[in-house]
Write an enzyme that holds these catalytic residues in place. Structure first.
Site, short mmCIF file in Angstrom:
data_model
loop_
_atom_site.label_atom_id
_atom_site.label_comp_id
_atom_site.label_asym_id
_atom_site.label_seq_id
_atom_site.Cartn_x
_atom_site.Cartn_y
_atom_site.Cartn_z
N ASP A 1 0.84 -1.20 0.00
CA ASP A 1 0.00 0.00 0.00
C ASP A 1 0.88 1.25 0.00
O ASP A 1 1.90 1.28 -0.68
CB ASP A 1 -0.93 -0.07 1.22
CG ASP A 1 -2.22 0.69 1.04
OD1 ASP A 1 -2.18 1.93 1.08
OD2 ASP A 1 -3.29 0.06 0.88
N HIS B 1 -3.33 5.97 4.06
CA HIS B 1 -4.16 4.84 3.62
C HIS B 1 -3.60 3.51 4.10
O HIS B 1 -4.33 2.66 4.63
CB HIS B 1 -4.24 4.87 2.10
CG HIS B 1 -5.18 3.89 1.49
ND1 HIS B 1 -4.79 2.63 1.09
CD2 HIS B 1 -6.50 3.99 1.18
CE1 HIS B 1 -5.83 2.00 0.56
NE2 HIS B 1 -6.88 2.80 0.61
N SER C 1 -11.26 -0.64 -0.04
CA SER C 1 -9.97 -0.60 0.65
C SER C 1 -10.11 -0.92 2.13
O SER C 1 -9.21 -1.50 2.74
CB SER C 1 -9.34 0.79 0.53
OG SER C 1 -8.64 0.97 -0.66
#
EC number: 3.4.21.-
Length: 388
Positions: free
Chosen positions: A148, A179, A334
């Site tokens: 990621d 994130h 996600s």
């Protein structure tokens, strides 16, 4: 990247044992179904039956020239090619295919409000609980890789179990986005995590704006395939990829190679409210593809669907860790994906290491069936459940 030296070397080290010279038909040249193609950049996939020592010789020749060299589960390289170099490579019998490189992005939508409801949902058959029920093995003995934007390993929620392991983004060695840290928190943080004793490893393939090249993402998967064999993970290795883009043969093959190495791979279905069959890596059959659900037990309005989706998990307004020691609530497939990566770690610690395929099937078999609304025909109606 100029490959004159490589191209003189390729006939010697990459030719099939009984065939040296040009092939009858050029190797396929694929264009991924992506929004942003990177000009003059290509991913070159070598044939799997090429002898490893020959591939290693080629890797040595490319180290100072290629953007990325793949030498573990996925064999080949990525970088710039001239028209002449591209033509020569397509005519070589040792090349499986070539694909244009492109840009991939995170599959999350930032929001400002939300509540930590997801853990309660995956540990109860009915919606509405705010209590998380789980076995205290809690993912112990597993290693989970978050491919990621990286991890803020110093976040107190990780209790020293998180490591920023590797970056494939030049000049960026932290999670400057948030994130990846959010996903890691859903997997294994002390308050927001599904598997609260798992070891967490950040592999940065997306930059601080949330984007990365297909070639860099393949490098991350190839790295994890090798690194997972060097760590003490008696209950198994898991990878979480909350990213996606248009269909790519090379990305799907990279994902398949990672799974074939023994790593369970959870991937996001995507946030376009459409069939995920034309997205990567969601469309790779060996990955466990995750759609998103909302707190009211509906399919999240943004979540992709279709026959490639294996499971749904909470993905709307999910509260988890964020950079600079903070928390944040965001939405997307996600956010659903790390619930499944965490659940894979949880079940592996509880029941012992198994194959990636068997683990995805176990997650499906254990799931709460037919409670989600808004799931199109042809898509499984399975909501993740930990069996507690």
């Amino acid at each position: 990247m100029h490959l004159s030296a490589l191209l003189t070397l390729l006939p010697a080290v990459l030719a099939a044992p009984a065939t040296i010279g040009r092939r009858a038909e050029p190797a396929p040249l694929f264009t991924p179904q992506a929004e942003s193609i990177i000009a003059d950049k290509y991913i070159v996939k070598f044939k799997d039956d090429i002898a490893r020592i020959a591939t290693d010789d080629t890797v040595s020749a490319l180290t100072s020239k290629a953007d990325f060299v793949y030498e573990h589960a996925f064999h080949g390289f990525a970088g710039s090619l001239t028209k002449e170099e591209l033509k020569m490579l397509r005519e070589h019998p040792g090349v499986d295919f070539i694909e244009k490189d492109a840009v991939m992005r995170i599959s999350g939508i930032t929001e400002q409000s939300g509540a930590p409801w997801g853990l309660g949902r995956i540990s109860h058959r009915s919606k509405g609980s705010t209590t998380y029920r789980y076995d205290d093995s809690a993912g112990q003995g597993t290693c989970v890789y978050i491919i990621d934007t990286g991890i803020e390993a110093s976040h107190p929620e990780f209790e020293g179990r998180a490591t920023f392991l590797k970056s494939f983004i030049s000049g960026q060695n932290t999670d400057g986005h948030g994130h990846g840290t959010h996903c890691a928190g859903t997997i294994g943080s002390k308050t927001y995590g599904v598997a609260k004793k798992a070891k967490l490893y950040g592999v940065k393939v997306l930059d601080n704006q949330g984007s990365g090249s297909y070639s860099g993402i393949i490098s991350g998967m190839d790295y994890v395939a090798q690194d997972s064999k060097t760590r003490g993970c008696p209950n198994g290795a898991i990878a979480s990829m909350s990213l996606g883009g248009g269909y790519s043969a090379s990305v799907n093959q990279g994902a398949a190679a990672l799974v074939n190495s023994g790593v369970f791979l959870a991937v996001a279905a995507g946030n376009d409210n459409r069939d995920a069959q034309n997205t990567s890596p969601a469309s790779e059959p060996s990955a466990c593809t995750v759609g998103a659900s909302a707190e009211n037990d509906s399919r999240s309005s943004f979540s992709n669907y279709g026959r490639v989706v294996d499971i749904f998990a909470p993905g709307s307004n999910v509260l988890s860790t964020w950079i600079v020691g903070r928390t944040n609530s965001i939405s997307g497939t996600s956010m659903a994906t790390p619930h499944i990566a965490g659940l894979a770690a949880y079940l592996s610690a509880l029941q012992g290491k198994t194959t990636p395929a068997a683990l995805c099937k176990k997650i499906q078999d254990t799931a709460t069936k037919n409670v989600l609304t808004g799931v199109p025909s042809g898509t499984v109606n399975y909501l993740a459940y930990n069996g507690a």
